[in-house]
Design an enzyme around this catalytic site. Structure first.
Site, short mmCIF file in Angstrom:
data_model
loop_
_atom_site.label_atom_id
_atom_site.label_comp_id
_atom_site.label_asym_id
_atom_site.label_seq_id
_atom_site.Cartn_x
_atom_site.Cartn_y
_atom_site.Cartn_z
N SER A 282 -7.27 4.54 5.05
CA SER A 282 -6.25 4.04 4.13
C SER A 282 -5.59 5.14 3.32
CB SER A 282 -6.86 2.98 3.21
OG SER A 282 -8.00 3.48 2.57
N HIS B 291 -5.09 -1.35 8.03
CA HIS B 291 -3.82 -0.62 8.12
C HIS B 291 -3.24 -0.60 9.53
CE1 HIS B 291 -3.26 0.92 4.06
NE2 HIS B 291 -4.58 0.91 4.00
N LYS C 233 -0.95 -6.47 4.42
CA LYS C 233 -0.22 -5.22 4.63
C LYS C 233 0.96 -5.47 5.58
CE LYS C 233 -3.91 -2.59 2.78
NZ LYS C 233 -5.31 -2.24 2.90
C1 LIG Z 1 -6.36 -2.67 1.91
C2 LIG Z 1 -7.63 -2.55 2.61
C3 LIG Z 1 -8.59 -3.56 2.50
C4 LIG Z 1 -8.44 -4.72 1.57
O1 LIG Z 1 -7.48 -5.62 1.99
P1 LIG Z 1 -6.78 -6.58 0.93
O2 LIG Z 1 -6.26 -7.70 1.75
O3 LIG Z 1 -5.72 -5.78 0.24
O4 LIG Z 1 -7.85 -7.01 -0.03
C5 LIG Z 1 -9.74 -3.44 3.25
N1 LIG Z 1 -9.95 -2.38 4.05
C6 LIG Z 1 -9.06 -1.38 4.15
C7 LIG Z 1 -9.34 -0.23 5.05
C8 LIG Z 1 -7.87 -1.42 3.43
O5 LIG Z 1 -6.99 -0.43 3.52
#
Ligand SMILES: *Cc1c(COP(=O)(O)O)cnc(C)c1O
Length: 291
Positions: A183, A211, A242
Site C-alpha cells: 500500500s 490495491h 479503492k
Molecule cells: C486499504 C487497505 C486495507 C483496508 O481496506 P479498507 O476497505 O480501506 O478498510 C486493507 N489492506 C490493504 C493492503 C490496504 O491497502
C-alpha cells in the site's frame, strides 16, 4: 471531574507527536475525490487517493446508490446474522464471486474489518502467522487479535521466509500473509515464490488484494490473476473502497471457506451490515470493471 493525570498524559502525547513531526491534521475537501479536488476554494491535483479508476464519483455508481436508497432506505438495521441480509448484500456477494471466478464471497463493512475477522477466525494460540514487514496495519492488527505467534520477514525476502518456515514446525498451522501490491511502496509481492514456499512447507497462504483489485490481471481481478495463481491461494481478500470506488471489504473463495467465515469472523457477526446503497454502488463499480 476527569482524572488529571489522564488528561496530562493525553496532552503530553499530542505534544510529542507534534514535536516529532507525526501529528496529522487532514485537509477538508469541498468536492468529490476526483483527480482534482477543491480545498479552501482552490483547485489542486490529487495524487493521494485510492480512487484509481475514478469510480468514486461516477454517475453510474451514484445512480445505483440513489435507486437502492429509494428501495431499501439508507441504514441496514443490524448485523446480518441477527436481521438477515438485504437483497443488495446477497447480490453483491454473488457479483463478487462471479468477478473473482470463485464459488462464493463474503462482504465486510471495510477491508480493515475483513482482515481482522478473517485472520482471527483462521488461526489461534497454537498457530503462527508469518507476514511481510510492510504488510498493511489491518493485517498486523488481525494477527495480534488472533493470538497466533506473529513472525515477520524482511520485505519480499523469500529466503528469510523459508528460514522462518524451517524453524517453526511446532505450530499446528502456519499462515503466510502478504499484500499483493504494497500500500505504501506500490511494489508487487513475489506471489509465485510465496505460493511455492507455502506448498513446500505445508503452510496456508493468504493474499490481500486491496490495491490490486480492479487494477491488475486481464479481468481486473488482481495480482493473483496477473500471476495466473487463481487456483493456488488459500485465502484472497480485497476491498471495494479503492478502485471499485465504493466501500466494503471482502473474501472470495470456496463455499466452505466462505461459510466458515460467516460462522466465525467476529467483525462480520458483531457489527451492522453495510448500507444497501453502498452494496448497490459496489455492484455497479464491479460491472464497469468487468465490462
Ligand atoms: C486499504 C487497505 C486495507 C483496508 O481496506 P479498507 O476497505 O480501506 O478498510 C486493507 N489492506 C490493504 C493492503 C490496504 O491497502
Amino acid at each position: 471531574m476527569p482524572d488529571q493525570a489522564f488528561l496530562q498524559y493525553i496532552s503530553d502525547q499530542l505534544l510529542m507527536l507534534k514535536q516529532s513531526g507525526l501529528y496529522r491534521d487532514p485537509k477538508v475537501i469541498d468536492s468529490p475525490t476526483d483527480s482534482r479536488v477543491i480545498i479552501d476554494e482552490k483547485s489542486y491535483l490529487a495524487f493521494c487517493s485510492n480512487n484509481y479508476l475514478g469510480l468514486a464519483n461516477d454517475e453510474r455508481l451514484k445512480d445505483a446508490a440513489v435507486s437502492a436508497i429509494q428501495k431499501y432506505g439508507w441504514g441496514s438495521g443490524a448485523s446480518r446474522l441477527v436481521c438477515g441480509s438485504l437483497r443488495p448484500h446477497q447480490v453483491l456477494e454473488q457479483t463478487l464471486a462471479r468477478f473473482k471466478a470463485t464459488q462464493a464471497s463474503i462482504v465486510f463493512p471495510s477491508g480493515y474489518m475483513a482482515n481482522l475477522g478473517v485472520i482471527s477466525a483462521l488461526v489461534g494460540q497454537q498457530d503462527t502467522v508469518i507476514i511481510d514487514r510492510l504488510c498493511h496495519a489491518s493485517i498486523v492488527d488481525g494477527c495480534r487479535l488472533s493470538q497466533a505467534k506473529l513472525q515477520v520477514y524482511p520485505h519480499c525476502d523469500l529466503d528469510a521466509l523459508e528460514g522462518i518456515l524451517k524453524r517453526s514446525p511446532k505450530y499446528a498451522r502456519r499462515l503466510i500473509i502478504t499484500d499483493s501490491i504494497f500500500s505504501m511502496d506500490g511494489d508487487l509481492a513475489p506471489l509465485p515464490g510465496l505460493v511455492k514456499l507455502a506448498r513446500q512447507y505445508g503452510a496456508i497462504i493468504m493474499v490481500d488484494e486491496a490495491h490490486a483489485t480492479g487494477v491488475l490481471g486481464q479481468h481486473g481481478r488482481g495480482a493473483v490473476e496477473h500471476f495466473g495463481l487463481e487456483d493456488e491461494l488459500d485465502i484472497v481478500m480485497g476491498t471495494l473502497s479503492k478502485a471499485v470506488g465504493s466501500l466494503g471489504g471482502f473474501v472470495a473463495g470456496s463455499h466452505e471457506v466462505i461459510d466458515f467465515l460467516r460462522q466465525r469472523a467476529r467483525s462480520f457477526i458483531y457489527t451492522t451490515a453495510l448500507p444497501p446503497a453502498a452494496c448497490a454502488a459496489s455492484i455497479a463499480g464491479l460491472k464497469i470493471i468487468a465490462d
